[in-house]
Design a protein around this motif. Sequence first.
Motif, short mmCIF file in Angstrom:
data_model
loop_
_atom_site.label_atom_id
_atom_site.label_comp_id
_atom_site.label_asym_id
_atom_site.label_seq_id
_atom_site.Cartn_x
_atom_site.Cartn_y
_atom_site.Cartn_z
N LEU A 1 0.86 -1.19 0.00
CA LEU A 1 0.00 0.00 0.00
C LEU A 1 0.89 1.24 0.00
O LEU A 1 1.79 1.35 0.84
N VAL A 2 0.65 2.14 -0.94
CA VAL A 2 1.41 3.39 -0.98
C VAL A 2 0.43 4.55 -0.84
O VAL A 2 -0.56 4.65 -1.58
N ILE A 3 0.70 5.40 0.15
CA ILE A 3 -0.19 6.50 0.48
C ILE A 3 0.49 7.81 0.10
O ILE A 3 1.59 8.10 0.56
N VAL A 4 -0.15 8.57 -0.78
CA VAL A 4 0.46 9.79 -1.29
C VAL A 4 -0.46 10.97 -0.96
O VAL A 4 -1.60 11.03 -1.43
N ASP A 5 0.03 11.90 -0.14
CA ASP A 5 -0.80 12.98 0.37
C ASP A 5 -0.47 14.29 -0.34
O ASP A 5 0.61 14.83 -0.17
N GLU A 6 -1.39 14.81 -1.15
CA GLU A 6 -1.25 16.12 -1.81
C GLU A 6 0.11 16.31 -2.49
O GLU A 6 0.88 17.19 -2.13
N PRO A 7 0.39 15.49 -3.51
CA PRO A 7 1.76 15.46 -4.02
C PRO A 7 2.17 16.54 -5.01
O PRO A 7 3.34 16.86 -5.10
N THR A 8 1.26 17.10 -5.78
CA THR A 8 1.72 17.91 -6.90
C THR A 8 1.64 19.41 -6.65
O THR A 8 1.93 20.20 -7.53
N ALA A 9 1.30 19.80 -5.43
CA ALA A 9 1.25 21.23 -5.11
C ALA A 9 2.61 21.84 -5.37
O ALA A 9 3.63 21.33 -4.92
N GLY A 10 2.64 22.93 -6.15
CA GLY A 10 3.90 23.65 -6.36
C GLY A 10 4.81 23.05 -7.42
O GLY A 10 5.92 23.54 -7.60
N LEU A 11 4.38 22.01 -8.13
CA LEU A 11 5.23 21.46 -9.19
C LEU A 11 4.92 22.13 -10.53
O LEU A 11 3.76 22.42 -10.82
N ASP A 12 5.97 22.33 -11.35
CA ASP A 12 5.70 22.86 -12.68
C ASP A 12 5.15 21.73 -13.55
O ASP A 12 5.23 20.56 -13.18
N PRO A 13 4.54 22.08 -14.71
CA PRO A 13 3.83 21.06 -15.50
C PRO A 13 4.70 19.86 -15.88
O PRO A 13 4.22 18.73 -15.88
N GLU A 14 5.98 20.11 -16.19
CA GLU A 14 6.84 19.00 -16.59
C GLU A 14 7.10 18.05 -15.42
O GLU A 14 7.03 16.82 -15.57
N GLU A 15 7.36 18.63 -14.27
CA GLU A 15 7.60 17.80 -13.08
C GLU A 15 6.32 17.06 -12.69
O GLU A 15 6.36 15.92 -12.24
N ARG A 16 5.20 17.71 -12.89
CA ARG A 16 3.91 17.12 -12.55
C ARG A 16 3.68 15.89 -13.44
O ARG A 16 3.26 14.84 -12.96
#
Length: 223
Positions: free
Chosen positions: A154-169
């Motif tokens: 089980l992998v739990i990911v909490d609010e991961p893409t806040a503040g990432l630019d589109p490429e990193e996202r």
Amino acid sequence: MLIIQGITKTYPNGVQALRGVDLTIGRGLFGLLGPNGAGKSTLMRTLATLQAPDAGTVSLDGRPVLDDPQAHRRALGYLPQDFGVYPGVSALELLDHLALLKGITDRRARRTQVDALLAQTNLWAHRKHAVSGFSGGMRQRFGIAQALLGDPRLVIVDEPTAGLDPEERNRFHNLLSEIGENVVVILSTHIVEDVRQLCPRMAILAGGAVVREGVPDALVDEL
Ligand code: ADP
Ligand code: ADP
């Protein structure tokens, strides 16, 4: 398969963060969408066994996880919203150390796994650099590497893409999709697009309860 039943949580200040959450989640990416204050982080911390609920049960592949969290630490991977890193410690050193904390005591096994994760997360070229100096996207990918130590189910990911630019996202999305091929991944977010792009199934959490569950395209149109 992850089965969550009747999870409730009231904080000491009287805030009822979770009011009886029931969810059954299979392999792949599952989106947990909800506004700020819905109880997402409280639920994620509960699943990561970092915080005990007042009531309810969680089972992973038929085994209860909340009664004996230590026994399940390798089965659970958690990428928190913010994680601290020691200044100056390299990605390689930090991952090796975290692998040891996860109970991977054999030095060679640890090294093999750490190297594979650095490669998978595209951080191999940066392995000797301090994580404290990483960009937001690199840091999130490091967070994924750290969450995958010990081959969790089980992998739990909490609010991961806040503040990432589109490429990193995009990179981060691809990485999550890859992981979702083998394990249960719960992606908690308030960003509708992330869930729509990534998750075959989702639930909406509001006021501490699941108010909708199903296929993103059908659900997000109602939002
Ligand atoms: P979300 O992640 O969806 O924003 P949270 O789980 O962080 O929701 O919060 C749910 C509710 O519980 C909010 O009202 C929040 O203020 C409250 N809360 C969260 N953590 C605590 C805490 N440690 N002590 C008291 N109240 C908290
Ligand atoms: P989220 O983005 O998950 O809603 P918050 O900004 O609500 O996160 O909370 C950040 C931290 O503060 C968390 O560790 C949470 O437990 C704590 N927290 C949130 N709300 C409260 C509260 N009302 N009282 C005490 N601690 C809180």
